[in-house]
Design a protein around this motif. Sequence first.
Motif, PDB file in Angstrom:
ATOM      1  N   UNK A 180       0.854  -1.067  -0.053  1.00  0.00           N
ATOM      2  CA  UNK A 180      -0.146  -0.199   0.027  1.00  0.00           C
ATOM      3  C   UNK A 180       0.971   1.171   0.168  1.00  0.00           C
ATOM      4  N   UNK A 181       1.996   1.089   0.745  1.00  0.00           N
ATOM      5  CA  UNK A 181       3.035   2.368   0.649  1.00  0.00           C
ATOM      6  C   UNK A 181       3.515   2.508  -0.636  1.00  0.00           C
ATOM      7  N   UNK A 182       3.884   1.509  -1.345  1.00  0.00           N
ATOM      8  CA  UNK A 182       4.359   1.681  -2.691  1.00  0.00           C
ATOM      9  C   UNK A 182       3.298   2.201  -3.753  1.00  0.00           C
ATOM     10  N   UNK A 183       2.079   1.669  -3.317  1.00  0.00           N
ATOM     11  CA  UNK A 183       1.063   2.292  -4.462  1.00  0.00           C
ATOM     12  C   UNK A 183       0.834   3.672  -4.328  1.00  0.00           C
ATOM     13  N   UNK A 184       1.236   4.240  -3.464  1.00  0.00           N
ATOM     14  CA  UNK A 184       0.948   5.993  -3.248  1.00  0.00           C
ATOM     15  C   UNK A 184       1.503   6.426  -4.209  1.00  0.00           C
ATOM     16  N   UNK A 185       2.464   6.026  -5.046  1.00  0.00           N
ATOM     17  CA  UNK A 185       3.014   6.874  -5.953  1.00  0.00           C
ATOM     18  C   UNK A 185       2.323   6.687  -7.458  1.00  0.00           C
ATOM     19  N   UNK A 186       1.098   5.867  -7.380  1.00  0.00           N
ATOM     20  CA  UNK A 186       0.475   5.507  -8.635  1.00  0.00           C
ATOM     21  C   UNK A 186      -0.722   6.386  -8.548  1.00  0.00           C
ATOM     22  N   UNK A 187      -0.929   7.129  -9.722  1.00  0.00           N
ATOM     23  CA  UNK A 187      -2.308   7.825 -10.043  1.00  0.00           C
ATOM     24  C   UNK A 187      -3.098   7.040 -10.328  1.00  0.00           C
TER      25      UNK A 187
END
Length: 305
Positions: free
Chosen positions: A187-194
Amino acid sequence: MSAARPMIRRLPPDAPRRKRPNGPLLVAPVTLLFAVLLIIPMVLVGVLSLQGFDAASGGLLDVYSWHNYAQIVADPYYHEIFLRTFGLAISVTVGTVVLGVPEAYIIFRMSARWRAFFLILTLGPLFISAVVRTLGWSILLDGQGVVAQLLIRLHLVDAAPQMLFSFWAVVVVLVHALVPLMVLSVWTSLQSVDPQIADAAISLGAGPLTVWRRIVLPQATPGILSGSLIVFALSASAFATPALIGGRRIKVVATAAYDEFLHSMNWPMGAAIAVCLLVLNIGAIALYSRFVERRLKRRFGEAAS
């Protein structure tokens, strides 16, 4: 009246400049604390693992050798324990990836009102003591527990199955305990996904699997890798869950070291088992980081480009 302008003090060109803080001095307290709390105890355990042991008197001998390590290498009993331990760690890691990655993406796509609620709900197992959580699972998996009675009432089995004291019962309980760490990492890594990128790809004709493979998965790869390392290390060194759910039948390295320390009172052998687990764990993580991580990043990097 106009507001008074703040006065800026200018230093003369020949004024001595203040030296920047020295990096090693800044990290020295943390390094010292790390050495005192971790490195020094591990060195003492390593020295203890080289000592001799007299089974007749149950005492330590002032003799140092590699006898304990040679016994671990030569005895098939320890081979089985170490293989079971790392098989358990791999199974738990795969289970957390299969369950945690889609769950993290679903939470990421939720609205802000529901995202916090389900994220806290997912992290719930981390708020409960490992012993209490494991005892709860032992009640569920018992022959007279809820799961066994439900299977009987659904006519899926004729008699109550023996789920406790099995390898896969330990895997299930560890997956339940550690999947929040995988969810949090992904979930932390997906924070950079728009999210609009995925919507744009769907509007251009890309299917859900293509969006997942070409857009979401490359961005989630760092979280999957870091979460896998954390889950693998914690699973390989787990003690409470294998001891309570696996019992005496499913012995892993942590429980074997515990038995040597407290039952046989053979502290050098218990220390040698612990050191071997630490070395093998570090070696497996280094191997994973060197080969698997590079290949996955190269593959998903090409897919993303």
